[in-house]
Enzyme design. Structure first.
Site, PDB file in Angstrom:
ATOM      1  N   LYS A   1       0.832  -1.205   0.000  1.00 17.45           N
ATOM      2  CA  LYS A   1       0.000   0.000   0.000  1.00 17.45           C
ATOM      3  C   LYS A   1       0.868   1.258   0.000  1.00 17.45           C
ATOM      4  O   LYS A   1       0.570   2.231  -0.705  1.00 17.45           O
ATOM      5  CB  LYS A   1      -0.935  -0.030   1.203  1.00 17.45           C
ATOM      6  CG  LYS A   1      -2.028  -1.085   1.080  1.00 17.45           C
ATOM      7  CD  LYS A   1      -2.773  -1.337   2.378  1.00 17.45           C
ATOM      8  CE  LYS A   1      -3.774  -2.485   2.209  1.00 17.45           C
ATOM      9  NZ  LYS A   1      -4.453  -2.858   3.459  1.00 17.45           N
TER      10      LYS A   1
ATOM     11  N   ASP B   1     -11.087   2.266   3.790  1.00 17.09           N
ATOM     12  CA  ASP B   1     -11.274   0.820   3.672  1.00 17.09           C
ATOM     13  C   ASP B   1     -12.744   0.462   3.455  1.00 17.09           C
ATOM     14  O   ASP B   1     -13.068  -0.657   3.060  1.00 17.09           O
ATOM     15  CB  ASP B   1     -10.762   0.109   4.928  1.00 17.09           C
ATOM     16  CG  ASP B   1      -9.411  -0.572   4.709  1.00 17.09           C
ATOM     17  OD1 ASP B   1      -9.065  -0.834   3.538  1.00 17.09           O
ATOM     18  OD2 ASP B   1      -8.710  -0.845   5.694  1.00 17.09           O
TER      19      ASP B   1
ATOM     20  N   GLN C   1      -4.775  -1.809   9.661  1.00 16.34           N
ATOM     21  CA  GLN C   1      -4.580  -3.097   9.014  1.00 16.34           C
ATOM     22  C   GLN C   1      -5.135  -4.232   9.878  1.00 16.34           C
ATOM     23  O   GLN C   1      -4.806  -4.355  11.052  1.00 16.34           O
ATOM     24  CB  GLN C   1      -3.082  -3.336   8.744  1.00 16.34           C
ATOM     25  CG  GLN C   1      -2.775  -4.613   8.017  1.00 16.34           C
ATOM     26  CD  GLN C   1      -3.369  -4.644   6.613  1.00 16.34           C
ATOM     27  OE1 GLN C   1      -3.327  -3.664   5.878  1.00 16.34           O
ATOM     28  NE2 GLN C   1      -3.915  -5.793   6.234  1.00 16.34           N
TER      29      GLN C   1
END
Length: 308
Positions: A67, A134, A111
């Site tokens: 990322k 997200d 995460q």
């Protein structure tokens, strides 16, 4: 597109096309980079994505590193915030609150998975929905479910991009989603049934308690496999001319590889591919598009940021 096989079935001609997610993601990142370059040339700042990483899980380390790399390719600013595995839930929420209030941060991710002593839903709910790139916050999930603009979970959003860019016909088709996770299965089913293009599917969701999965899949025009069971979808479950989207990424032993393992999808690719009109490989299919979707969301968050 990359046609790699031609055959006849029931007097209908099919040309099997490999859906190249790696190539598509690279093209989209180039488009994003060009837009960011125009933004900065106009005196605006580049989008800023932050990531919180807890512990040292190998998979999570790799995902976050990819990322950060993608941010560089798109011209974004990126920040990585690390915590040890014993961090408290309270400390993590404190950091999330700080990022929520930081006007220079357009979007951020935490995460997953997190250590067992941390309630992931508490963490997700603590994120400002306008920075939830997200697409996991209940507000963003709710907006998606009724067709309102908002951040969509990255993997389903990436799959929709692939269907669109490869011209896969979805209107009126029967789509079967294998898996009911909050991250992939449920949002994927919702997106496929929306009044949109791609979309307008009749959707069946199958899971561990579903009987007759084989028979259901045999009636599917589109199968999205997101069970996390390597090789689950076999050739006798797929009708000729179907589109197969493989979300699985399980590490399996492979003595021929230096690493000792390889990634395998939920689809028995070698035997299923010859029956399909479209199919994604593993790796190189859905995976690259997941990170690409995160970049798209971050760019949108920057555009919507009143302090940009």
């Amino acid at each position: 597109t990359t046609p790699i096989l031609k055959y006849f079935s029931n007097k209908k001609f099919f040309r099997m096309t490999l859906i190249d997610g790696k190539k598509t993601a690279a093209e989209i990142k180039q488009e994003i980079a060009a837009e960011v370059a125009r933004m900065t040339a106009d005196g605006k700042r580049a989008p800023h994505l932050a990531a919180i990483l807890v512990g040292h899980d190998g998979g999570s380390e790799t995902y976050v590193a990819n990322k950060v790399k993608a941010c560089g390719e798109c011209g974004f600013t990126s920040s990585l915030i690390r915590f040890e595995e014993d961090v408290t839930e309270e400390r993590l929420i404190e950091e999330i609150t700080r990022l929520n209030d930081d006007q220079s941060v357009d979007g951020f991710i935490v995460q997953l998975p997190l250590p067992r002593h941390i309630d992931e839903q508490n963490i997700i709910r603590a994120i400002d929905p306008s920075k939830d790139v997200d697409g996991f916050h209940p507000i963003n999930v709710g907006r998606m479910s009724i067709g309102l603009p908002g951040f969509v979970s990255a993997t389903p959003a990436g799959i929709m991009q692939l269907l669109k860019r490869y011209g896969v016909e979805t209107k009126g088709k029967h789509a079967v989603v294998l898996g009911r996770s909050n991250i992939v299965g449920k949002p994927m089913a919702t997106l496929l049934m929306q009044k949109s293009n791609p979309g307008n599917c009749t959707v069946t969701v199958c899971h561990s308690a579903t009987p007759n999965i084989k028979e259901i899949c045999l009636n599917a025009d589109i199968i999205v496999a997101a069970l996390g069971q390597p090789g689950f979808v076999t050739a006798d479950m797929v009708k000729p001319g179907a589109t197969i989207i493989d979300v699985g990424t399980t590490r399996v032993e492979d003595a021929s590889r230096k690493s000792g393992w390889r990634l395998r999808g939920d689809v028995d690719f070698e035997n299923v591919a010859e029956k399909c009109e479209f199919i994604t490989p593993v790796p190189g299919g859905v995976g690259p598009m997941t990170i690409c979707s995160l970049m798209i969301n971050t760019l949108q968050a920057c555009k919507d940021n009143p302090y940009k």
